[in-house]
Design an enzyme around this catalytic site. Structure first.
Site, PDB file in Angstrom:
ATOM      1  CB  ALA A 108     -27.278 164.047   8.996  1.00 30.81           C
ATOM      2  CB  CYS A 109     -31.873 163.944   6.120  1.00 29.52           C
ATOM      3  SG  CYS A 109     -32.992 163.733   4.720  1.00 29.52           S
ATOM      4  N   GLY A 110     -30.682 166.293   3.895  1.00 34.47           N
ATOM      5  CA  GLY A 110     -31.039 167.497   3.154  1.00 34.47           C
ATOM      6  C   GLY A 110     -32.538 167.667   2.989  1.00 34.47           C
TER       7      GLY A 110
END
Length: 118
Positions: free
Chosen positions: A13-15
């Site tokens: 979920a983390c860019g």
């Protein structure tokens, strides 16, 4: 480097985590991907990563988007032992991505930090 030589502790979920994984793959490396929010952490595992990085628990504490401040973890007087215990209980408190290679361990923020481990 082969898959077994590189581990990324990843949050999809983390860019920044996604960018780091993409950068590794662009370099021809298919790392072992550990989704630590699913697998969790152990005290020994975190201590080993922090030691290999040359850092301390506070260097890896994620405050943004977590309960770190509410739990009193933002206080500079909070011990590494307390930080690690909280990280084991709530894995989101560990900043990401962490990459481990034979050259060491680093918190890869920004993603390009991973290049120093290759």
């Amino acid at each position: 480097m082969s898959r077994t030589d590189v581990v990324i502790y990843h949050n999809p979920a983390c860019g920044t985590s996604r960018n780091t994984l993409a950068l590794l793959r662009e370099k021809g490396i298919e790392p072992q991907v550990v989704e630590y929010l699913k697998t969790g952490w152990t005290k020994a595992q975190l201590e080993g990563l922090f030691q290999r990085s040359g850092g301390v628990a506070r260097d890896f504490l994620r405050e943004r988007g977590t309960r770190a401040a509410e739990l009193g973890l933002s206080d500079p007087a909070t011990s590494d032992e307390a930080l690690i215990a909280a990280m084991v209980l709530d894995p989101i408190l560990v900043n990401r991505p962490i990459v481990e290679t034979e050259k060491g361990v680093a918190l890869c923020r920004p993603a390009e930090q991973v290049l120093g481990l290759l």
